[in-house]
Motif scaffolding. Structure first.
Motif, PDB file in Angstrom:
ATOM      1  N   TYR A 191       0.943  -1.343  -0.039  1.00  0.00           N
ATOM      2  CA  TYR A 191      -0.103  -0.025   0.034  1.00  0.00           C
ATOM      3  C   TYR A 191       1.036   1.099  -0.050  1.00  0.00           C
ATOM      4  O   TYR A 191       0.472   2.081  -0.563  1.00  0.00           O
ATOM      5  CB  TYR A 191      -0.907   0.029   1.431  1.00  0.00           C
ATOM      6  N   GLU A 192       1.837   1.234   0.803  1.00  0.00           N
ATOM      7  CA  GLU A 192       2.659   2.485   0.762  1.00  0.00           C
ATOM      8  C   GLU A 192       3.466   2.648  -0.578  1.00  0.00           C
ATOM      9  O   GLU A 192       3.441   4.058  -1.048  1.00  0.00           O
ATOM     10  CB  GLU A 192       4.160   2.176   1.667  1.00  0.00           C
ATOM     11  N   ALA A 197      -1.119   5.717   2.031  1.00  0.00           N
ATOM     12  CA  ALA A 197      -0.641   5.757   3.542  1.00  0.00           C
ATOM     13  C   ALA A 197      -1.549   5.399   4.494  1.00  0.00           C
ATOM     14  O   ALA A 197      -1.093   4.675   5.483  1.00  0.00           O
ATOM     15  CB  ALA A 197      -0.024   7.234   3.829  1.00  0.00           C
ATOM     16  N   ALA A 200      -1.923   1.728   4.424  1.00  0.00           N
ATOM     17  CA  ALA A 200      -0.620   0.979   4.969  1.00  0.00           C
ATOM     18  C   ALA A 200      -0.744   1.028   6.615  1.00  0.00           C
ATOM     19  O   ALA A 200      -0.359  -0.025   7.098  1.00  0.00           O
ATOM     20  CB  ALA A 200       0.500   1.778   4.360  1.00  0.00           C
ATOM     21  N   GLN A 201      -0.988   2.323   6.995  1.00  0.00           N
ATOM     22  CA  GLN A 201      -0.906   2.572   8.600  1.00  0.00           C
ATOM     23  C   GLN A 201      -1.937   1.580   9.154  1.00  0.00           C
ATOM     24  O   GLN A 201      -1.564   0.670  10.179  1.00  0.00           O
ATOM     25  CB  GLN A 201      -1.014   3.807   8.971  1.00  0.00           C
ATOM     26  N   TYR A 204      -0.373  -1.951   9.314  1.00  0.00           N
ATOM     27  CA  TYR A 204       0.803  -2.129  10.173  1.00  0.00           C
ATOM     28  C   TYR A 204       0.277  -2.066  11.731  1.00  0.00           C
ATOM     29  O   TYR A 204       0.839  -2.708  12.572  1.00  0.00           O
ATOM     30  CB  TYR A 204       1.706  -0.860  10.284  1.00  0.00           C
TER      31      TYR A 204
END
Length: 206
Positions: A191-192, A197, A200-201, A204
């Motif tokens: 995704y990054e 972003a 992606a976060q 994570y």
């Protein structure tokens, strides 16, 4: 043990005693039984193969490789011996030989799906993502419900720079196994790379 009492030189019985000892966790006794079987009959293939498995459990990859090679001299088409020899030499850092072993395992038994997954992994680790993609696709075709295949295919696709395709495979891996930390992390990386972003976060944080 009754067979061995009647005939101490009965290699198949000694090998079977080794299997029983290994299942009980007595690896020292198991190794002795296998070695006794081979002293009686050096052509006792199962004893070589099982001894290789035992050495891998003991963290002795070079000894394991020697045992698997002895088994393969007796039966070059033994798929599992080729597969496990590949694992042993990869444990020792010899990825080139591991790739050859996994290829032979897949050729010897096309139904041995793990050979494709391990081959793909070895190709990926040696910076050959394009070849790894082809092999992982083969694994996924054989085991479509195995999240490992979709995760590994996603990694290889990302390594090739095709992040949208990588994300699709990683999403499928997570759909099959929601509690798959490596897949969530890999999807975050994909995704990054795609400029997503926030998504992606979120991966994570899972």
């Amino acid at each position: 043990r009754r067979v061995v009492e009647l005939n101490p030189a009965h290699a198949p019985a000694l090998t079977n005693l080794g299997v029983i000892a290994a299942r009980r966790g007595d690896l020292v006794a198991a190794a002795q039984f296998y070695q006794d079987a081979l002293a009686v009959n050096p052509a006792q293939l199962d004893a070589h193969y099982n001894l290789g498995n035992l050495f891998r459990k003991l963290g002795k990859p070079l000894d394991a490789a020697t045992a698997y090679q002895a088994a393969l001299r007796l039966d070059p088409g033994h798929a599992r011996a080729n597969l496990n020899l590949g694992l042993a030499v990869s444990d020792a850092g010899d990825w080139a030989t591991a790739i050859d072993c996994f290829r032979r395992a897949a050729s010897a038994d096309p139904h041995l799906a793990d050979a494709y997954n391990l081959l793909g992994d070895a190709l990926y680790r040696t910076n050959r993502p394009g070849e790894a993609v082809d092999v992982f696709r083969e694994f996924v075709a054989r085991c479509p419900d195995d999240p490992r295949g979709h995760h590994n295919l996603g990694l290889a696709l990302a390594g090739r720079g095709t992040y949208e395709d990588a994300a699709a495979e990683l999403e499928l891996a997570i759909k099959l196994r929601p509690d798959y930390p490596d897949a969530h992390n890999s999807l975050g990386v994909a995704y990054e790379a795609l400029g997503l972003a926030d998504q992606a976060q979120a991966e994570y944080l899972k």
